[in-house]
Enzyme design. Structure first.
Site, PDB file in Angstrom:
ATOM      1  NE  ARG A  70      23.833  23.801  10.297  1.00 32.82           N
ATOM      2  CZ  ARG A  70      25.016  23.327  10.692  1.00 32.82           C
ATOM      3  NH1 ARG A  70      25.230  22.023  10.696  1.00 32.82           N
ATOM      4  NH2 ARG A  70      25.971  24.140  11.079  1.00 32.82           N
ATOM      5  CE1 TYR A 124      -1.151  21.528  15.644  1.00 35.90           C
ATOM      6  CE2 TYR A 124       0.952  22.616  15.275  1.00 35.90           C
ATOM      7  CZ  TYR A 124       0.232  21.502  15.666  1.00 35.90           C
ATOM      8  OH  TYR A 124       0.892  20.376  16.076  1.00 35.90           O
ATOM      9  CG  ASP A 189      -0.707  27.828   9.142  1.00 39.80           C
ATOM     10  OD1 ASP A 189      -0.859  27.132   8.115  1.00 39.80           O
ATOM     11  OD2 ASP A 189      -0.336  27.350  10.235  1.00 39.80           O
ATOM     12  CE  LYS A 214      -0.563  18.648  10.008  1.00 38.67           C
ATOM     13  NZ  LYS A 214       0.685  19.292  10.435  1.00 38.67           N
TER      14      LYS A 214
END
Length: 399
Positions: A70, A124, A189, A214
Site C-alpha cells: 500500500r 462522466y 480528465d 479505458k
C-alpha cells in the site's frame, strides 16, 4: 534510469514502448517483472519504523525495498513512471479505479480546507455525482467555461473539466481554462483524448486524470485510475492512498504497462475508423446529429431519428456495453447507463439528450462496423417495424 535530457528527445511512440522499462536489459530481463508481494521482509525493524515515519510525513517513496504494497510496489511504480513520461509530468500516482483517483484528489484539497470545486458539465456521470453528492464534503459550482474565473472563491480547491467531454465530446480551450483558474489547480480528465491526442499540462493544467480502465489498458480486462502531476502533489496523493487503501493492484499495473506500449498505434488506428464512420453517419438521414471533436479520436456520439434503444438492441458485431477504449467497438445509451445518475434536467442542459448514443470505435474493419450500424439504424428507423412513427431527420456535425 536514463536522464530527462536523454529521454526528452524521444517521440511519444518510443516512450510508450520504453518508459518504465529502461533498466530491464541491465537486469537480464526483456519483459517487465510482475511483483505480487503484499509485504516485504526486513530484519531491521528500527529502520522500517523510520521509513514508515518518513513516508507518513512526506509521502515520498521510501528508499530501498518496499515495506508494504500500500506504500509502494515495483510493478505499479513502473506504470506510474511510464504514464508520467507520456503526459509530460514529474510523477503520477495510480489507484484502483478512475473514481478512486478522483476521490483521492478531492481528499487532498479538502484536507487543506479547500472543499469548493468549480466544474464544467458534462463530465462522466459518476464524477458529476461524486462532486455534487457532498459525500466527501465538497461543494460544487457548475459553470460554462467562460464563467470559471468568476466562480472561484477563497476556498476553491480545484477546477475540473473533461475535454473532449463524456459523452457529448464537447471541447474546451484548455489554455484559456488554465488562465482563468489563476492559482487554483486545473484538473483535466484526459481519458478520451489520451496523451496521444493532447497533453493538458502543456496548456497549463496541473493535474491530469485518467480512467486507466479505458484506453491506457485498451483491452477491456483491467480496472485502474491514475493522476499525473508534479511530485509535490504526488506525495500528498500517496499519503491519501496509503491511508485509504485505494492502491492499484500490481497485476493491474502490469497489464496497464503492457497496454501503454501499443497505445499510440491503437488510438490512431481506431481514430481513422471513427473519422470514416462520422463521415457516413453525418450523411445518413436516420441520424439527426453527429458529435465528433476537432482533435479527432476514437469516440463518436450521435443522435438518432429513431428509437436509440432499438439501435442498442439491434447491433450484432458492435458490443452493447458501457465503458470504452477497448479493441472492440462498444455502444451505449448515456441517459440510461453512464449518465443515469445525473438528474434529467442537468443531463439535458449539458447536451446529453435522450436520443444520444455514445460509441467507442475499436479495431475492427470499418466496413464491417458500418454494416452493423446500418442494419441497426434501419431496425430503429421511424416507420420501421421496430422504430415507431417517422420523425423528420436533420443531420449536422458539431460539438
Amino acid at each position: 534510469m536514463e536522464t530527462n535530457a536523454q529521454t526528452a528527445r524521444r517521440s511519444l511512440a518510443t516512450e510508450a514502448v520504453h518508459a518504465g522499462r529502461e533498466d530491464l536489459a541491465r537486469l537480464g530481463l526483456h519483459a517487465p517483472p510482475l511483483d505480487l508481494s503484499t509485504t516485504y521482509p526486513s530484519y531491521d525493524s528500527r529502520a522500517e519504523a523510520a521509513r514508515i515515519d518518513e513516508f507518513a510525513t512526506t509521502g515520498a517513496r521510501p528508499e530501498g525495498p518496499p515495506v508494504y504494497s500500500r506504500l509502494d510496489n515495483p510493478t505499479t511504480a513502473r506504470f506510474e513512471t511510464a504514464l508520467a513520461r507520456l503526459e509530460g509530468t514529474e510523477s503520477s500516482v495510480a489507484f484502483a479505479s478512475g473514481m478512486a483517483a478522483l476521490t483521492a484528489t478531492l481528499l487532498v484539497r479538502g484536507s487543506m480546507g479547500l472543499r469548493h470545486v468549480v466544474a464544467v458539465r458534462p463530465l462522466y456521470g459518476c464524477s458529476d455525482h461524486l462532486l455534487g453528492s457532498g459525500l466527501l464534503g465538497t461543494e460544487v459550482t457548475w459553470v460554462d467555461p467562460a464563467g470559471i474565473a468568476d466562480a472561484i472563491r477563497p476556498d476553491t480547491g480545484l477546477v475540473m473539466i473533461e475535454s473532449p467531454a463524456n459523452p457529448t465530446l464537447a471541447e474546451i480551450d484548455l489554455r484559456a481554462a488554465a488562465e482563468a483558474c489563476g492559482e487554483v489547480p486545473l484538473l483535466v480528465d484526459n481519458t478520451f483524448a489520451t496523451p496521444v491526442l493532447q497533453r493538458p499540462v502543456e496548456s497549463g493544467a496541473r493535474l491530469v486524470l485518467h480512467s486507466a480502465t479505458k484506453y491506457l489498458g485498451g483491452h477491456g480486462d483491467v480496472l485502474g485510475g491514475v493522476v499525473a502531476c508534479d511530485e509535490g502533489f504526488a506525495r500528498k496523493l500517496r499519503q491519501i492512498r496509503f491511508a485509504t487503501g485505494g492502491v492499484l493492484h500490481p497485476l493491474a499495473a502490469y497489464l496497464l504497462l503492457r497496454g501503454l506500449s501499443t497505445l499510440p498505434v491503437r488510438v490512431r488506428a481506431a481514430s481513422a475508423s471513427a473519422a470514416e464512420l462520422v463521415r457516413r453517419l453525418a450523411a445518413d438521414p436516420r441520424v439527426l446529429r453527429v458529435h465528433y471533436p476537432r482533435i479527432g479520436g476514437a469516440m463518436v456520439a450521435f443522435e438518432t431519428a429513431g428509437d436509440p434503444h432499438e439501435v442498442i438492441a439491434a447491433v450484432r458485431l458492435i458490443t452493447p456495453a458501457v465503458s470504452l477504449g477497448s479493441v472492440d467497438t462498444l455502444i451505449q445509451h448515456p441517459a440510461s447507463i453512464s449518465h443515469r445518475i445525473v438528474a434529467e434536467g442537468d443531463r439535458h442542459a449539458s447536451g446529453v439528450s435522450d436520443r444520444l448514443l455514445r460509441m467507442s470505435v475499436g479495431l475492427e474493419d470499418v466496413d464491417d462496423l458500418w454494416a452493423d450500424l446500418d442494419q441497426a439504424l434501419s431496425a430503429a428507423a421511424p416507420g420501421s417495424a421496430r422504430g415507431g412513427a417517422r420523425a423528420e431527420a436533420r443531420t449536422a456535425v458539431g460539438n
